[in-house]
Motif scaffolding. Structure first.
Motif, mmCIF file in Angstrom:
data_model
loop_
_atom_site.group_PDB
_atom_site.id
_atom_site.type_symbol
_atom_site.label_atom_id
_atom_site.label_comp_id
_atom_site.label_asym_id
_atom_site.label_seq_id
_atom_site.Cartn_x
_atom_site.Cartn_y
_atom_site.Cartn_z
ATOM 1 N N GLY A 106 0.819 -1.209 0.000
ATOM 2 C CA GLY A 106 0.000 0.000 0.000
ATOM 3 C C GLY A 106 0.847 1.250 0.000
ATOM 4 N N ASN A 107 0.447 2.214 0.806
ATOM 5 C CA ASN A 107 1.110 3.512 0.847
ATOM 6 C C ASN A 107 2.442 3.407 1.594
ATOM 7 N N GLU A 108 3.539 3.609 0.869
ATOM 8 C CA GLU A 108 4.859 3.480 1.487
ATOM 9 C C GLU A 108 5.144 4.606 2.479
ATOM 10 N N SER A 109 4.467 5.741 2.308
ATOM 11 C CA SER A 109 4.690 6.847 3.246
ATOM 12 C C SER A 109 4.207 6.487 4.649
ATOM 13 N N ILE A 110 3.283 5.516 4.721
ATOM 14 C CA ILE A 110 2.810 5.061 6.027
ATOM 15 C C ILE A 110 3.957 4.422 6.802
ATOM 16 N N LEU A 111 4.821 3.713 6.079
ATOM 17 C CA LEU A 111 5.978 3.094 6.731
ATOM 18 C C LEU A 111 6.893 4.155 7.339
ATOM 19 N N GLN A 112 7.158 5.198 6.561
ATOM 20 C CA GLN A 112 8.017 6.264 7.061
ATOM 21 C C GLN A 112 7.387 6.956 8.266
ATOM 22 N N LYS A 113 6.068 7.118 8.191
ATOM 23 C CA LYS A 113 5.355 7.747 9.303
ATOM 24 C C LYS A 113 5.436 6.885 10.553
ATOM 25 N N SER A 114 5.361 5.575 10.372
ATOM 26 C CA SER A 114 5.441 4.675 11.525
ATOM 27 C C SER A 114 6.806 4.770 12.200
ATOM 28 N N GLN A 115 7.841 4.988 11.392
ATOM 29 C CA GLN A 115 9.181 5.106 11.962
ATOM 30 C C GLN A 115 9.339 6.407 12.741
ATOM 31 N N SER A 116 8.816 7.498 12.177
ATOM 32 C CA SER A 116 8.922 8.784 12.872
ATOM 33 C C SER A 116 8.067 8.812 14.135
ATOM 34 N N ASP A 117 6.943 8.077 14.113
ATOM 35 C CA ASP A 117 6.066 8.019 15.290
ATOM 36 C C ASP A 117 6.453 6.894 16.249
ATOM 37 N N LYS A 118 7.510 6.157 15.885
ATOM 38 C CA LYS A 118 8.009 5.051 16.714
ATOM 39 C C LYS A 118 6.928 3.999 16.973
ATOM 40 N N ILE A 119 6.220 3.655 15.893
ATOM 41 C CA ILE A 119 5.196 2.611 15.956
ATOM 42 C C ILE A 119 5.790 1.329 15.377
ATOM 43 N N PRO A 120 5.774 0.235 16.114
ATOM 44 C CA PRO A 120 6.352 -1.011 15.604
ATOM 45 C C PRO A 120 5.600 -1.525 14.380
ATOM 46 N N VAL A 121 6.335 -2.209 13.501
ATOM 47 C CA VAL A 121 5.769 -2.723 12.250
ATOM 48 C C VAL A 121 5.857 -4.246 12.242
ATOM 49 N N LEU A 122 4.754 -4.872 11.861
ATOM 50 C CA LEU A 122 4.733 -6.317 11.644
ATOM 51 C C LEU A 122 4.500 -6.553 10.162
ATOM 52 N N ALA A 123 5.456 -7.181 9.495
ATOM 53 C CA ALA A 123 5.346 -7.419 8.058
ATOM 54 C C ALA A 123 4.442 -8.617 7.789
ATOM 55 N N LEU A 124 3.746 -8.546 6.664
ATOM 56 C CA LEU A 124 2.853 -9.624 6.254
ATOM 57 C C LEU A 124 3.179 -10.015 4.818
ATOM 58 N N THR A 125 3.485 -11.279 4.600
ATOM 59 C CA THR A 125 3.776 -11.864 3.284
ATOM 60 C C THR A 125 5.166 -11.512 2.769
ATOM 61 N N GLN A 126 5.546 -10.223 2.860
ATOM 62 C CA GLN A 126 6.843 -9.810 2.334
ATOM 63 C C GLN A 126 7.458 -8.739 3.222
ATOM 64 N N LEU A 127 8.777 -8.630 3.163
ATOM 65 C CA LEU A 127 9.489 -7.648 3.976
ATOM 66 C C LEU A 127 9.451 -6.283 3.302
ATOM 67 N N PRO A 128 9.091 -5.234 4.026
ATOM 68 C CA PRO A 128 9.099 -3.890 3.442
ATOM 69 C C PRO A 128 10.526 -3.380 3.291
ATOM 70 N N ALA A 129 10.734 -2.538 2.292
ATOM 71 C CA ALA A 129 12.071 -2.010 2.024
ATOM 72 C C ALA A 129 12.402 -0.870 2.982
ATOM 73 N N GLY A 130 13.632 -0.893 3.487
ATOM 74 C CA GLY A 130 14.123 0.214 4.295
ATOM 75 C C GLY A 130 13.624 0.259 5.721
ATOM 76 N N VAL A 131 12.874 -0.735 6.145
ATOM 77 C CA VAL A 131 12.321 -0.750 7.505
ATOM 78 C C VAL A 131 12.566 -2.125 8.118
ATOM 79 N N LYS A 132 12.994 -2.129 9.355
ATOM 80 C CA LYS A 132 13.178 -3.399 10.046
ATOM 81 C C LYS A 132 11.942 -3.685 10.895
ATOM 82 N N PRO A 133 11.124 -4.647 10.476
ATOM 83 C CA PRO A 133 9.922 -4.964 11.249
ATOM 84 C C PRO A 133 10.251 -5.798 12.483
ATOM 85 N N GLU A 134 9.288 -5.852 13.377
ATOM 86 C CA GLU A 134 9.450 -6.668 14.580
ATOM 87 C C GLU A 134 9.354 -8.153 14.254
ATOM 88 N N GLY A 135 8.724 -8.465 13.130
ATOM 89 C CA GLY A 135 8.572 -9.853 12.711
ATOM 90 C C GLY A 135 7.837 -9.901 11.388
#
Length: 460
Positions: free
Chosen positions: A102-131
């Motif tokens: 979906g919207n890749e800017s959401i990933l960047q926003k999650s990093q700036s807001d310090k919200i953990p990310v859980l990847a589904l199906t595939q790993l997002p680029a440039g972000v280290k998810p919790e799992g």
């Protein structure tokens, strides 16, 4: 009093004091615990979810998430691909982001807001998810190839690869090769399809089949989108019942093709279970509980804990069961979606209606106030006009014009003739008299009010 008695009294008093104090503290701690528990239970956890719009099983994944969320006090907030991050953040109050695409800017926003990310199906680029929650991609590739070689053992095979930048691409391809390399009479031709270029892959497939008539025996399509396009090409070439087509992402559409005989096999990646496990891991990450890690996936960001979902081949033997499961789950998911949309629309209409009613009432009040003010102004204006005498007036004249109509009637009362006469008279009125005439009504009104007041006092 002996020393021993005094000592016993002191010990007894001390024990009594500790007992009373201990009970009081316990009660206070108990109340505090209860209040804290109530406060915690009253707050609602929000999980943000961004799914891949092109995933044919998107509703099945969301169904798995929603079914578990309904059982707990959890709100799932699905983020649209076009959601803006410049206004109110779509991640507001979210405890975690489940990200499939979906919207890749959401990933960047999650990093700036310090919200953990859980990847589904595939790993997002440039972000280290919790799992990451992912189907067994290499097993998908193996099962695809095994299904194919059960029908074709020689000839030209085309592999329609997915996006090379997506996670799982290399694993599926490795699974294909692990099986196909055991068959020396099979020749493999790969056609890549980077993101957004599926139409190019479709054209390349049509061109290859046209230039190699009768040579292509089978096609492995890694995604449902590629499988659907391959089916169109084969239909146009009238080869849909001759060339073996195997998909790698079962969906309601691909299962329908299997039933119709235009697709020989597919792989059930359990999208509903992907959603269920994504929700469970999200809750564990929020609560900082240990994850049930089955293996880890190496990425540019390091080792990522993974929960691998088992997959299975869809064959003529189990197609009926798998198709029923997919169709029923999808139908329920669509019903849930319609209910949500209806509730959202109803709430929006109610909100807008309240605003409209408030605006109408305000306008009505303003209109009534304006009318009252206008009426008062008119009354004042009329009073002022009727009583005002311009300054410096020495003489006032009144012109009175009368008209008289005389009718002549016969014995039956019929008009036999008329006569009209007009008379005009001019009178001179001193200005002082005019002022007295305008003041008399006011005095009369005042006298009338005083009379009414006096009558009322007499009655009392």
């Amino acid at each position: 009093m002996s020393r021993r008695v005094r000592l016993l009294l002191i010990v007894f008093s001390l024990c009594l004091s500790l007992t009373i104090t201990g009970c009081g503290l316990q009660g206070l701690l108990g109340n505090k615990s209860k209040n804290s528990s109530k406060k915690t239970s009253g707050s609602q956890t929000i999980i943000a979810v961004s799914l891949n719009e092109d995933d044919p099983n998107k509703l099945l994944i969301s169904k798995g998430i929603d079914d578990l969320a309904k059982k707990e006090n959890v709100k799932v907030k699905y983020i649209d691909k076009n959601a803006s991050t410049t206004e109110e953040s779509p991640l507001k109050d979210a405890k975690i982001l489940i990200y499939q695409g979906g919207n890749e800017s959401i990933l960047q926003k999650s990093q700036s807001d310090k919200i953990p990310v859980l990847a589904l199906t595939q790993l997002p680029a440039g972000v280290k998810p919790e799992g990451i929650i992912t189907p067994d991609q290499e097993k998908v590739g193996e099962l695809m190839a095994q299904t194919l070689v059960s029908k074709v053992t020689e000839g030209q095979i085309i592999v329609l690869q997915g996006d090379p930048t997506e996670g799982g691409f290399q694993e599926r391809l490795a699974g294909n090769r692990a099986v196909l390399t055991k068959y020396p009479k099979i020749t493999v031709q790969s056609i890549p399809s980077p993101s957004g270029s599926e139409s190019v892959a479709k054209a390349a497939l049509a061109d290859f089949i046209q230039k190699n008539p009768g040579k292509v025996q089978g096609i492995l399509a890694h995604t449902e989108k590629l499988a659907a396009q391959a089916n169109e090409v084969l239909k146009q070439a009238q080869l849909d019942k001759k060339v073996v087509l195997i998909g790698g992402q079962a969906s309601v559409s691909s299962l329908d093709r299997m039933v119709s005989g235009t697709q020989a096999g597919d792989i059930d990646t359990s999208p509903y279970l992907q959603g269920v496990n994504a929700y469970q891991w999200a809750q564990k990450i929020i609560k900082k509980e240990p994850l049930e890690v089955t293996e880890s996936i190496t990425s540019d960001q390091g080792e990522i804990p993974a929960k691998v979902i088992p997959v299975k081949a869809v064959t003529p033997e189990n197609i009926a069961v798998v198709q029923k499961s997919y169709t029923k789950t999808l139908k329920n998911a669509e019903q849930d979606k319609k209910q949500k949309e209806a509730q959202t629309e109803k709430a929006s209409q109610s909100k807008n209606q309240s605003k409209d009613q408030g605006g109408d009432k305000k306008s009505q009040d303003q209109g009534q106030s304006g009318n009252k003010q206008g009426s008062a102004s008119d009354s004042q204006g009329k009073s002022k006009d009727s009583s005002a005498v311009p300054a410096g007036v020495e003489k006032v004249t009144e012109r009175i014009k009368t008209e008289t109509t005389r009718e002549y009637l016969d014995a039956q009362g019929k008009v036999v003739g008329t006569e009209k006469t007009a008379n005009e008279q001019v009178k001179t009125v001193p200005p002082e008299m005019l002022k007295q005439q305008t003041e008399q009504p006011k005095a009369a009104g005042s006298s009338e009010d005083q009379g009414k007041k006096a009558d009322k006092e007499k009655q009392q």
